[in-house]
Design a protein around this motif. Structure first.
Motif, PDB file in Angstrom:
ATOM      1  N   LEU A 163       0.798  -1.056  -0.106  1.00  0.00           N
ATOM      2  CA  LEU A 163      -0.007  -0.137  -0.023  1.00  0.00           C
ATOM      3  C   LEU A 163       1.095   1.095  -0.146  1.00  0.00           C
ATOM      4  O   LEU A 163       1.908   1.433   0.481  1.00  0.00           O
ATOM      5  CB  LEU A 163      -0.713   0.077   1.154  1.00  0.00           C
ATOM      6  N   GLY A 164      -0.234   2.533  -0.593  1.00  0.00           N
ATOM      7  CA  GLY A 164       0.842   3.485  -0.595  1.00  0.00           C
ATOM      8  C   GLY A 164       0.895   4.033   1.281  1.00  0.00           C
ATOM      9  O   GLY A 164       0.538   3.811   1.679  1.00  0.00           O
ATOM     10  N   GLU A 165       2.351   5.170   1.137  1.00  0.00           N
ATOM     11  CA  GLU A 165       1.917   5.544   2.593  1.00  0.00           C
ATOM     12  C   GLU A 165       0.980   6.344   2.866  1.00  0.00           C
ATOM     13  O   GLU A 165       0.696   5.925   4.169  1.00  0.00           O
ATOM     14  CB  GLU A 165       3.125   6.613   2.569  1.00  0.00           C
ATOM     15  N   LYS A 166       0.102   7.475   2.337  1.00  0.00           N
ATOM     16  CA  LYS A 166      -1.221   8.233   2.350  1.00  0.00           C
ATOM     17  C   LYS A 166      -2.162   7.148   1.922  1.00  0.00           C
ATOM     18  O   LYS A 166      -2.427   6.201   1.089  1.00  0.00           O
ATOM     19  CB  LYS A 166      -1.280   9.058   2.095  1.00  0.00           C
ATOM     20  N   ALA A 184     -14.517   9.577   9.432  1.00  0.00           N
ATOM     21  CA  ALA A 184     -13.452   9.603   8.565  1.00  0.00           C
ATOM     22  C   ALA A 184     -11.620   9.658   8.679  1.00  0.00           C
ATOM     23  O   ALA A 184     -12.335  11.051   9.883  1.00  0.00           O
ATOM     24  CB  ALA A 184     -13.563  10.285   6.983  1.00  0.00           C
ATOM     25  N   LYS A 185     -10.927   9.566   8.448  1.00  0.00           N
ATOM     26  CA  LYS A 185      -9.661  10.363   9.293  1.00  0.00           C
ATOM     27  C   LYS A 185      -8.288   9.852   8.356  1.00  0.00           C
ATOM     28  O   LYS A 185      -8.030   8.843   8.064  1.00  0.00           O
ATOM     29  CB  LYS A 185      -9.985  10.151  10.683  1.00  0.00           C
ATOM     30  N   ASP A 186      -8.248  11.425   8.114  1.00  0.00           N
ATOM     31  CA  ASP A 186      -6.615  10.998   7.317  1.00  0.00           C
ATOM     32  C   ASP A 186      -6.409   9.931   5.668  1.00  0.00           C
ATOM     33  O   ASP A 186      -5.683   9.276   5.682  1.00  0.00           O
ATOM     34  CB  ASP A 186      -5.227  10.671   7.520  1.00  0.00           C
ATOM     35  N   GLY A 187      -8.266   9.910   5.005  1.00  0.00           N
ATOM     36  CA  GLY A 187      -8.215   8.797   4.081  1.00  0.00           C
ATOM     37  C   GLY A 187      -8.785   7.540   4.323  1.00  0.00           C
ATOM     38  O   GLY A 187      -8.532   6.945   3.602  1.00  0.00           O
ATOM     39  N   MET A 188      -8.566   7.107   5.892  1.00  0.00           N
ATOM     40  CA  MET A 188      -9.231   6.082   6.391  1.00  0.00           C
ATOM     41  C   MET A 188     -11.096   6.655   6.751  1.00  0.00           C
ATOM     42  O   MET A 188     -11.248   7.742   6.921  1.00  0.00           O
ATOM     43  CB  MET A 188      -8.508   5.522   7.284  1.00  0.00           C
ATOM     44  N   VAL A 189     -11.059   5.146   6.985  1.00  0.00           N
ATOM     45  CA  VAL A 189     -12.774   5.242   6.596  1.00  0.00           C
ATOM     46  C   VAL A 189     -13.020   4.047   8.113  1.00  0.00           C
ATOM     47  O   VAL A 189     -12.716   2.877   7.680  1.00  0.00           O
ATOM     48  CB  VAL A 189     -13.387   4.936   5.935  1.00  0.00           C
ATOM     49  N   LYS A 190     -13.815   4.609   9.062  1.00  0.00           N
ATOM     50  CA  LYS A 190     -14.407   2.934  10.116  1.00  0.00           C
ATOM     51  C   LYS A 190     -15.533   3.085  10.289  1.00  0.00           C
ATOM     52  O   LYS A 190     -16.477   4.504  10.652  1.00  0.00           O
ATOM     53  CB  LYS A 190     -13.403   3.949  10.962  1.00  0.00           C
ATOM     54  N   PHE A 191     -16.323   2.222  10.349  1.00  0.00           N
ATOM     55  CA  PHE A 191     -17.636   1.708  10.404  1.00  0.00           C
ATOM     56  C   PHE A 191     -17.502   1.083  11.691  1.00  0.00           C
ATOM     57  O   PHE A 191     -16.853  -0.082  12.100  1.00  0.00           O
ATOM     58  CB  PHE A 191     -18.423   1.423   8.991  1.00  0.00           C
ATOM     59  N   ASP A 221      -8.997   0.872  -5.236  1.00  0.00           N
ATOM     60  CA  ASP A 221      -8.486   0.151  -5.725  1.00  0.00           C
ATOM     61  C   ASP A 221      -7.935  -0.874  -5.060  1.00  0.00           C
ATOM     62  O   ASP A 221      -7.667  -1.953  -5.361  1.00  0.00           O
ATOM     63  CB  ASP A 221      -7.945   0.520  -7.621  1.00  0.00           C
ATOM     64  N   ASN A 222      -7.051  -0.436  -4.078  1.00  0.00           N
ATOM     65  CA  ASN A 222      -5.627  -1.005  -2.909  1.00  0.00           C
ATOM     66  C   ASN A 222      -5.990  -1.330  -2.207  1.00  0.00           C
ATOM     67  O   ASN A 222      -5.579  -0.017  -1.635  1.00  0.00           O
ATOM     68  CB  ASN A 222      -4.193  -1.168  -4.332  1.00  0.00           C
ATOM     69  N   ALA A 223      -6.536  -1.273  -1.878  1.00  0.00           N
ATOM     70  CA  ALA A 223      -7.751  -1.132   0.323  1.00  0.00           C
ATOM     71  C   ALA A 223      -6.912  -2.801   1.181  1.00  0.00           C
ATOM     72  O   ALA A 223      -7.156  -3.679   0.293  1.00  0.00           O
ATOM     73  CB  ALA A 223      -8.523  -1.169   0.636  1.00  0.00           C
TER      74      ALA A 223
END
Length: 300
Positions: A163-166, A184-191, A221-223
């Motif tokens: 994965l990329g750094e960000k 959402a936080k810093d390009g991440m998402v949580k449920f 695409d790459n998670a």
């Protein structure tokens, strides 16, 4: 001793003929040992095929690296319980085989710190005829041997694209799939979905840790997705089967609490793929196990 086993069988609510130990040996490919007092026939083998070092010490299998399965009851209806010593690259293929063979996977955890390679212990159980249970156990053990025959050295990575750094996960499609508003936080998402329960006469739920959650990082695409399912006992196998069917890795199965009502079990998972596909796979497991919509609280 035979008489005591007969009395034991008579106390059960089903017919209990003497266990066909020769059949168990034949089908599992192992030579077992009978405890006549408890009417338990146990087969086992040491994981001597891989050298394990714990805190710098080469551990003999006798010290806790033995795989075993115990059988009790009768030939037509028996109970099997077992503990299976696994390395990281064996865990999920073996879980899938166990589930496909009709066995229940009831725990997955470690016993050591600073072990190389990492060792995990998978607990299994089943209720069926001795023949079907012994055949299922053999399939589990054969899968371990098959993996090690391909490469005697356990892998230490999933060997997937880095994965990329960000992170840059788009939240909207995932919100739609789950029917929830993710954090959402810093390009991440949580449920997070809370599960109401009681412990020591207190009401407990999402914010105190009784929740199923999924966190997404990487790109659309790459998670990666990682998280935790909080399930009641009757939901565990259904959720495990759904996730394994979709290639999600199970990394731990255990409890977090004592004296809670209803009893809640937790299992942790890790998956790779596109963010939307991973979300659909998690949602499939939520729906299959009856967890979707338990709560609409968002974890904060």
């Amino acid at each position: 001793m035979i008489l005591s086993a007969a009395f034991y069988c008579a106390s059960l609510s089903f017919a209990c003929a003497a266990l066909d130990t020769a059949k168990i040996d034949e089908l599992t490919g192992l030579k077992g040992k009978l405890n006549e007092k408890e009417n338990v026939y146990k087969v086992s083998f040491p994981r001597s095929d891989v050298k394990v070092v714990v805190d710098g010490w080469a551990m003999p299998p006798f010290m806790g690296l033995g795989t075993w399965a115990g059988f009790t009851g009768g030939n037509e209806r028996a109970l099997m319980m077992g503990d299976t010593v696994l390395f990281e690259d064996e865990v999920n293929p073996v879980i899938s085989v166990a589930l496909d063979q009709g066995l229940s996977v009831t725990a997955l955890h470690n016993h050591f710190f600073f072990d190389q390679p990492k060792v995990y212990f998978m607990h299994i159980e089943g209720q069926d005829s001795v023949e079907k249970l012994a055949m299922a156990v053999r399939k589990v053990y054969d899968k371990i041997k098959q993996i090690r025959a391909i490469d005697p050295k356990p892998a230490n990575t999933f060997a997937q694209k880095s994965l990329g750094e960000k992170s840059s996960i788009t939240a909207a499609p995932l919100n739609e799939i789950f029917g929830l508003q993710g954090e959402a936080k810093d390009g991440m998402v949580k449920f997070s979905i809370g599960h109401k329960a009681k412990m020591h006469d207190f009401e407990i739920g999402n914010d105190i840790g009784v929740n199923t959650w999924a966190a997404f990082a990487g790109s659309d695409d790459n998670a990666i997705v990682d998280g935790d399912f909080a399930v009641e006992e009757d939901q565990l196998q259904t959720a495990l089967k759904s996730l394994r069917r979709n290639g999600i890795n199970i990394v731990a199965i255990h409890s977090h609490m004592t004296h809670e009502q209803p009893r809640i079990l937790f299992f942790h998972y890790w998956g790779r793929g596109s963010a939307k596909q991973l979300a659909r796979e998690i949602q499939d497991a939520l729906l299959a196990s009856g967890l979707s919509g338990v709560s609409t609280e968002a974890q904060r």
